[in-house]
Structures are given as structure tokens and as C-alpha cells.
Design an enzyme around this catalytic site. Structure first.
Site, PDB file in Angstrom:
ATOM      1  N   LYS A 182       0.887  -1.175   0.000  1.00  0.00           N
ATOM      2  CA  LYS A 182       0.000   0.000   0.000  1.00  0.00           C
ATOM      3  C   LYS A 182       0.914   1.211   0.000  1.00  0.00           C
ATOM      4  CE  LYS A 182      -3.581   2.725   0.929  1.00  0.00           C
ATOM      5  NZ  LYS A 182      -2.836   3.990   1.193  1.00  0.00           N
ATOM      6  N   SER A 240       2.245   6.148  12.224  1.00  0.00           N
ATOM      7  CA  SER A 240       1.786   6.760  13.464  1.00  0.00           C
ATOM      8  C   SER A 240       1.222   5.733  14.433  1.00  0.00           C
ATOM      9  CB  SER A 240       0.710   7.804  13.168  1.00  0.00           C
ATOM     10  OG  SER A 240      -0.480   7.180  12.729  1.00  0.00           O
ATOM     11  N   GLY A 244      -1.374   2.907  13.217  1.00  0.00           N
ATOM     12  CA  GLY A 244      -0.874   1.557  13.414  1.00  0.00           C
ATOM     13  C   GLY A 244      -1.722   0.758  14.377  1.00  0.00           C
ATOM     14  N   GLU A 263       5.897  -0.515  13.515  1.00  0.00           N
ATOM     15  CA  GLU A 263       6.856   0.376  14.189  1.00  0.00           C
ATOM     16  C   GLU A 263       6.162   1.715  14.287  1.00  0.00           C
ATOM     17  OE1 GLU A 263       8.941   3.424  14.503  1.00  0.00           O
ATOM     18  OE2 GLU A 263      10.024   2.827  12.686  1.00  0.00           O
ATOM     19  N   CYS A 300      12.492   8.133  13.149  1.00  0.00           N
ATOM     20  CA  CYS A 300      11.842   7.456  14.268  1.00  0.00           C
ATOM     21  C   CYS A 300      12.787   7.269  15.441  1.00  0.00           C
ATOM     22  CB  CYS A 300      11.273   6.115  13.821  1.00  0.00           C
ATOM     23  SG  CYS A 300      12.379   5.155  12.788  1.00  0.00           S
TER      24      CYS A 300
END
Length: 505
Positions: A182, A240, A244, A263, A300
């Protein structure tokens, strides 16, 4: 332009239109129209992936390694065009994109080498004991096998290394799992040209075309349909916490629940111990400022919190950090939405009585300038919102009264991707007390370094307890990431001629 996007989805070797179009929102350069994803396209891609699994999932490691290397070659063949459209869409500088492309292709080749060695299969054999009493034992063998088609969600902050042919895709393909990606609407053109490279590698190596599909942006229904499709057996996600967690819950609520490897976010605290701070406060302050603002703070592993012991050395540290941050020019963020979220996060800090601004700046449009705040350990523990991630170049200094209070503060953190100790020899006893706490909180514990920058190697762990990730036993970087898309199967009393090929070499 070197590359003009088709604006279509790639589904099992075919470039297809969708239901309507959406326009990209580049940081600079022309916008392009892209087909909107649909549930029907998801179904078609997932059906093709399941069909492909019956050949690709049982292909040899040598064949899969050749495919991974071919993808890397095809990406490099499009290097200039990838950098051009990637820079336009994300605003990232060319040097950063060139480095990220090298990381992406290096990762593919590393995984190819790794699977050829075969150690990741964890092959085990318990020999038969026909004479054992009171009952004989038959021979039992174990090997790791691919789980089936995998869904991958492209990340906003890494258009190459964590997107179309990034770490999750490379790990799944290495394991023997077809992939349905995606794409992220922040960089659809970059996603398309990388998908073009994967498609070229499929044609070059003769792999089943259903082994890879890319579905571009669409409504949330597209993502929901993808994780709920019965052919999908695992999901890789970087994004996010809210997005998530919603997908994680959908995976868990399926009639057949599947693993969701997400993650999600981290503030990556640093603990600056007294002797280290005394010896090099200014150097640490300057280094933190550089790490905090790298890539506009859109990593991150961005170290958003620095915990220091109250005193003159802490003053030296914060002064150096403020001076270094004040020299940083505004930087372009990846999307308008990310830029707005950063401004909202800054405003959330600025309106709290528990914090004091050390450097306050104004950000507008898609540009972001660094901000620095300060609070006490007691106030930090009393206000959980201060421990929430602000995605961007915002830092928080937390002053504590003693190393014991520092340890108490560490115990209060949620799960993290990283935690860092800055220490000198005189800090060893304090570090020994802190290390067991931090290893329960983070997937990677550093000493005397900054966590931005994640090496793609055998020993890397990029993951951690929730909410850093949804599966604390996994990593999304390094060769161990392949294990996410495998499951152990035992073969009892099976003739050698019937065993999977992986047992034979």
C-alpha cells in the site's frame, strides 16, 4: 523531467487505473495525478499473491537471492530519476536520497547473501531412537517456512528504505512471501518508479508476476481491506501510533488473526550521567542538536528527550544545545500534514505550565524550525503527555536531582526504539544500575552515541516494547527482520525425498 509517472497501480505485472485520481503534493516541482486505490484492486492483488506463493514460496534460496539482486540492480539503473522525483515529492536533499537509495539496494543484496547461507532457517534434527524404552522415538526435523502473502504499508519518512522495496518488502521476499504494498500518498511517484524496477526484475528473472503489487493511495477502506483479506498472513507497517494501532486491532479481530509488525513511534531518551556531563557538556549539547535536527527531526530514532542532573554542568549543556539549535535554518518537512502536526505538538508544549521554553521559534507552511523546552523530573512524571512523541526537531531537557531520580524516571518510560547512556569511567556504577532498566524499555541501548542512523546489519534491532512497536520480539531492520515472515514447521519421520529442499543444502 527524467521520469513522468504513469499514475497507475501495478497489480501482478499489469498497470491498472483506479476509481478516480488524486494529485500529489510535492515540496517543489510539478504535481502529478495518480489513480486512487480500491477494494477491488486489493482483492485482485491478494488473489494473485496467493497464486504466486505456490511457486515463489517453494522456490530455492538461490532463485530468491537472484531476484533480490535483480531488484537492486534495477533500482540503481533508475538512480537519477528516483532522486529527482523523490526530492520533488518529499523535499529531502539529493544527498539524503542518494544515501537512502544505497541503503535500500545494499539491504536487498545483504538479504540475498544471508538467505543463501541458510543459517536463518534454524534447521534442527533430533535423530530417531528406535531402541528407546518404553517407546521408540521417530526422527524429527525442524525448519523455518514462509508464512504466505504479506501486506506492507509504505512509510512517509523513508520514501525508499521503508517503502515500496524497503526493509519490510525485502524481508518478506527473502523469506519467500509475495508482497502487496500500500503506497504512501506522500511520495506516489517515487513508489511508482521503484515498483517499475521490481517489475523489471520479475520479468528478468522469470518470477511469478503476482509476487509483487503496488496499490497507490485511496480511502482508509483500501488499507482496511488489505489487512483483512484472508490471503494476507502478516503485515509490515511504519507510521503513526493511531494509524498503526487501528490496523493492529483489525488484524487481531480477523476470523484468523495475523501478526501485525508495526513500528509506531518513540522519543528515544538519552541519559547524560554526571561525569560525562562534567567532562564534555558543550560537545554533548552540540551533538544532540545535530541529531535532533537531522532530516528536520523526521527520524523514528530522533532523540527527543535528554535527562540531566541539575547543576552548572546541565546549564552548560543546555546553553550549548540552544546556541547550536538557533543556528539551524528552517527545513522542509515531508508533507503538509506532518508540518501541521509538528506545529500542533510545539503548541501543546508551549501551553503547558510544566515546561519552560529554552528556544521558541515559529514554523509556517511546510517548513519547521527547532524548539527546545525544559522541565523537572517530578513534573515530567506527573504529566504523561510530555513523554509523547512530537515528530520533528523538538527537544525536551528533563532535570533531575540525583542519579537515583534518573533511574526512577527511566522506569516510568513507555517502550522505546532506543535508549542512550552518555557516560565516563566514573559513571560506571550509575550506568550499571540504569542498563537493566533501559534494556526492558528499548530494543537498542547505546553508550556514548546518538541513535539517529540505524545500521543494516545482522545484529541490529529496530523495535521495542509497545508503543515503539507492536511485537517486541521482532526487528524491522537487519537480517533478523526476515524471521518475522517465517514460521517453524516440524517434519516427523519424513523420508528425505519428501523433505523441503532447504534441508538438503
Amino acid at each position: 523531467m527524467i521520469f513522468t509517472p504513469k499514475g497507475k497501480h501495478l497489480v501482478a505485472g499489469e498497470w491498472l487505473d483506479g476509481a478516480g485520481t488524486f494529485a500529489s503534493a510535492p515540496a517543489h516541482g510539478p504535481a502529478h495525478d495518480f489513480a486512487v486505490g480500491t477494494v477491488e484492486l486489493v482483492n485482485r492483488a491478494c488473489e494473485a499473491a496467493e497464486e504466486a506463493f505456490w511457486t515463489y514460496g517453494y522456490s530455492s534460496r538461490k532463485e530468491r537471492a537472484a531476484f533480490l539482486r535483480a531488484i537492486a540492480d534495477e533500482i540503481e539503473a533508475r538512480a537519477e530519476a528516483i532522486t529527482e522525483i523523490g526530492s520533488q515529492e518529499t523535499g529531502l536533499p539529493e544527498a539524503r536520497l542518494n544515501g537512502e537509495r544505497g541503503r535500500t539496494t545494499g539491504q536487498l543484496r545483504l538479504f540475498a547473501d544471508h538467505i543463501e547461507k541458510g543459517d536463518y532457517l534454524d534447521r534442527r534434527v533430533d535423530a530417531a531412537l528406535p531402541e528407546r524404552q518404553p517407546a521408540p522415538r521417530q526422527e524429527i526435523r525442524l525448519v523455518q517456512r514462509p508464512v504466505g502473502p504479506v501486506a506492507v504499508f509504505g512509510a512517509s519518512n523513508f520514501p525508499l528504505a521503508f517503502s515500496t522495496a524497503g526493509g519490510d518488502t525485502a524481508a518478506a521476499l527473502a523469506a519467500g512471501c509475495p508482497v502487496v504494498v500500500k503506497g504512501h500518498s506522500a511520495h506516489p511517484g517515487t513508489g511508482e518508479i521503484v515498483a517499475e524496477a521490481v517489475d523489471a526484475a520479475i520479468r528478468k528473472t522469470g518470477v511469478h508476476p503476482g509476487v509483487f503489487s503496488l496499490i497507490q493511495g485511496g480511502s482508509r477502506d483500501v488499507g482496511h481491506a488489505l489487512v483483512q483479506h484472508p490471503n494476507i498472513k502478516a503485515v509490515g507497517f511504519t507510521g503513526s501510533l493511531a494509524g498503526g494501532r487501528a490496523l493492529f486491532d483489525l488484524c487481531a479481530a480477523r476470523p484468523e488473526p495475523i501478526p501485525f509488525f508495526g513500528e509506531l513511534g518513540s522519543v528515544n531518551p538519552m541519559f547524560l550521567l554526571p561525569e560525562a556531563l562534567k567532562a564534555r557538556a558543550e560537545t554533548l549539547g552540540q551533538g544532540w542538536a545535530g541529531s535532533l535536527t537531522m532530516g528536520a527531526g523526521q527520524f523514528c530514532t530522533n532523540p527527543g528527550i535528554a535527562v540531566v542532573t541539575e547543576g552548572a554542568d546541565a546549564d552548560r549543556f543546555t546553553t550549548a544545545a540552544v546556541e547550536a539549535l538557533a543556528k539551524v535554518a528552517p527545513q522542509t518537512m515531508l508533507t503538509d500534514g506532518i508540518a501541521k502536526a509538528y506545529r500542533d505538538g510545539q503548541a501543546r508544549f508551549a501551553t503547558r505550565n510544566a515546561v519552560k521554553p529554552l528556544l521558541a521559534t515559529e514554523s509556517s507552511g511546510r517548513d519547521a524550525s527547532p524548539n527546545l523546552f525544559e522541565t523537572t523530573g517530578a513534573q515530567f512524571l506527573a504529566d504523561h503527555a510530555l513523554g509523547e512523541e512530537v515528530f520533528g526537531p523538538l527537544g525536551l531537557v528533563v532535570r533531575v536531582g540525583s542519579p537515583a531520580e534518573m533511574e526512577e524516571l527511566a522506569r516510568g518510560f513507555q517502550g522505546q526504539l532506543t535508549a542512550t547512556i552518555h557516560m565516563d569511567a566514573g559513571d560506571l556504577e550509575t550506568a550499571r544500575r540504569l542498563r537493566p532498566v533501559l534494556e526492558r524499555k528499548a530494543g537498542r541501548v547505546l553508550v556514548n552515541g546518538f541513535p539517529t542512523g540505524v545500521e543494516v546489519v545482522d545484529s541490529m534491532v529496530h523495535g521495542g516494547p509497545y508503543p515503539a512497536s507492536t511485537n517486541f520480539g521482532a526487528t524491522s531492520v537487519g537480517t533478523m527482520s526476515i524471521r518475522r515472515f517465517l514460521r517453524p514447521v516440524a517434519y516427523q519421520n519424513m523420508p528425505e525425498d519428501l523433505l523441503p529442499e532447504d534441508f538438503l543444502g
